[in-house]
Design a protein around this motif. Structure first.
Motif, mmCIF file in Angstrom:
data_model
loop_
_atom_site.group_PDB
_atom_site.id
_atom_site.type_symbol
_atom_site.label_atom_id
_atom_site.label_comp_id
_atom_site.label_asym_id
_atom_site.label_seq_id
_atom_site.Cartn_x
_atom_site.Cartn_y
_atom_site.Cartn_z
ATOM 1 N N LYS A 92 0.852 -1.208 0.000
ATOM 2 C CA LYS A 92 0.000 0.000 0.000
ATOM 3 C C LYS A 92 0.878 1.244 0.000
ATOM 4 N N LYS A 93 1.958 1.212 0.807
ATOM 5 C CA LYS A 93 2.867 2.364 0.839
ATOM 6 C C LYS A 93 3.517 2.589 -0.521
ATOM 7 N N LEU A 94 3.794 1.491 -1.205
ATOM 8 C CA LEU A 94 4.409 1.587 -2.534
ATOM 9 C C LEU A 94 3.376 1.950 -3.608
ATOM 10 N N LYS A 95 2.104 1.916 -3.193
ATOM 11 C CA LYS A 95 0.970 2.156 -4.117
ATOM 12 C C LYS A 95 1.017 1.174 -5.295
ATOM 13 N N LEU A 96 1.304 -0.084 -4.956
ATOM 14 C CA LEU A 96 1.396 -1.127 -5.981
ATOM 15 C C LEU A 96 0.555 -2.324 -5.566
ATOM 16 N N PRO A 97 0.023 -3.075 -6.541
ATOM 17 C CA PRO A 97 -0.649 -4.326 -6.165
ATOM 18 C C PRO A 97 0.395 -5.309 -5.611
ATOM 19 N N PRO A 98 0.004 -6.168 -4.665
ATOM 20 C CA PRO A 98 0.955 -7.119 -4.071
ATOM 21 C C PRO A 98 1.739 -7.912 -5.106
ATOM 22 N N GLU A 99 1.073 -8.284 -6.207
ATOM 23 C CA GLU A 99 1.733 -9.108 -7.247
ATOM 24 C C GLU A 99 2.934 -8.401 -7.860
ATOM 25 N N ASN A 100 3.018 -7.082 -7.726
ATOM 26 C CA ASN A 100 4.128 -6.327 -8.317
ATOM 27 C C ASN A 100 5.247 -6.060 -7.303
ATOM 28 N N CYS A 101 5.148 -6.692 -6.119
ATOM 29 C CA CYS A 101 6.166 -6.458 -5.073
ATOM 30 C C CYS A 101 7.083 -7.670 -4.923
ATOM 31 N N ILE A 102 8.339 -7.375 -4.632
ATOM 32 C CA ILE A 102 9.343 -8.423 -4.414
ATOM 33 C C ILE A 102 9.869 -8.264 -2.999
ATOM 34 N N ALA B 204 1.092 -13.178 0.773
ATOM 35 C CA ALA B 204 0.728 -11.869 0.197
ATOM 36 C C ALA B 204 0.707 -11.912 -1.331
ATOM 37 N N ARG B 205 1.036 -13.062 -1.906
ATOM 38 C CA ARG B 205 1.126 -13.264 -3.358
ATOM 39 C C ARG B 205 2.198 -12.382 -3.993
ATOM 40 N N MET B 206 3.314 -12.271 -3.260
ATOM 41 C CA MET B 206 4.455 -11.498 -3.767
ATOM 42 C C MET B 206 5.581 -12.449 -4.148
ATOM 43 N N LEU B 207 6.486 -11.977 -5.006
ATOM 44 C CA LEU B 207 7.688 -12.750 -5.312
ATOM 45 C C LEU B 207 8.611 -12.679 -4.101
ATOM 46 N N SER B 208 9.355 -13.743 -3.839
ATOM 47 C CA SER B 208 10.240 -13.723 -2.671
ATOM 48 C C SER B 208 11.670 -14.072 -3.047
#
Ligand code: B16
Ligand code: MG
Length: 219
Positions: A156-166, A181-185
């Motif tokens: 949310k802080k990054l203003k990005l959908p979880p799928e776009n976060c690593i 969170a459905r993020m890349l790890s």
């Protein structure tokens, strides 16, 4: 081409504060009269302070009233603070600053996603606080990793959908939280321990120079 963002865990990725947690928890165990080893300390990585005490007391097979537990939590944190207030930029782990420079150059924003309630203090001590786009720490969450809360707030802080976060993490619970969170790890540390991660490196110096460029192209 989708925008991506990065969420960094603190202890074990940016700095090694586990050694200070160990010394402070060992002092508690010594006072309670049982042995607390570095192997035991592995169980506390990525885990909240309150949960860490529960694990410690399980190791010592000790049951304490709530008031006693609160006293231990306070004195443990005082001892821990005595260590971390002596920290400086020389304790930033290898590869961190180069990676942040690379992200800045690519225009990729990054936030912190840590279980520690002392995260802001630590980042200030090592001079990296100002570089983060946002901080999500143990004060901001009600559910500990592997719950995805810390990373979802980060997205949310990054203003990005979880799928776009690593997510960069050193703890099993943290990798699980990223998955939830459905993020890349990206697992930093022992590949076998962190086998659930999408990518694995022993430390950040191993990250290929084109890692993010290729990720952006792939997505
Ligand atoms: P504090 P991380 C975690 O940091 C540590 O790995 C864990 O050992 C510690 O118990 C937790 O922070 C809470 O720390 O007592 O400072 O609130 O890995 O999530 O950055
Ligand atoms: Mg960690």
């Amino acid at each position: 081409m989708d925008k991506i963002g990065v969420i960094f865990d603190l202890d074990g990725v940016i700095v090694d504060t586990a050694k200070y947690h160990f010394l402070a928890w060992k002092k508690c165990a010594d006072a309670l009269g049982f042995e607390f080893t570095e192997a035991h300390n592995e169980l506390l990585k990525g885990v909240s302070r309150v949960r860490s005490l529960e694990i410690l007391l399980d190791i010592g097979q000790i049951t304490l009233p709530e008031a006693e537990k609160q006293k231990i939590l306070t004195s443990k944190n005082e001892d821990y603070l005595a260590y971390i207030t002596k920290m400086g930029a020389d304790e930033i782990l290898p590869g961190v600053e180069k990676l942040l420079d690379q992200l800045d150059a690519l225009g990729i924003k990054y936030v912190l996603g840590s279980a520690s309630k002392n995260a802001t203090l630590i980042l200030n001590q090592i001079g990296l606080y100002h570089r983060f786009f946002g901080i999500v720490d143990g004060n901001a969450v009600s559910k500990a990793k592997p719950d995805p809360e810390v990373f979802l707030i980060g997205a949310k802080k990054l203003k990005l959908p979880p799928e776009n976060c690593i997510v960069f993490e050193d703890a099993i619970a943290g990798i699980e939280a990223a998955k939830n969170a459905r993020m890349l790890s990206v697992g930093i540390g022992n590949k076998k321990t962190l086998s659930a991660a999408d990518y694995n490196f022993n430390d950040l110096t191993e990250l290929p120079a084109n890692f993010f460029k290729e990720l952006v192209v792939e997505r």
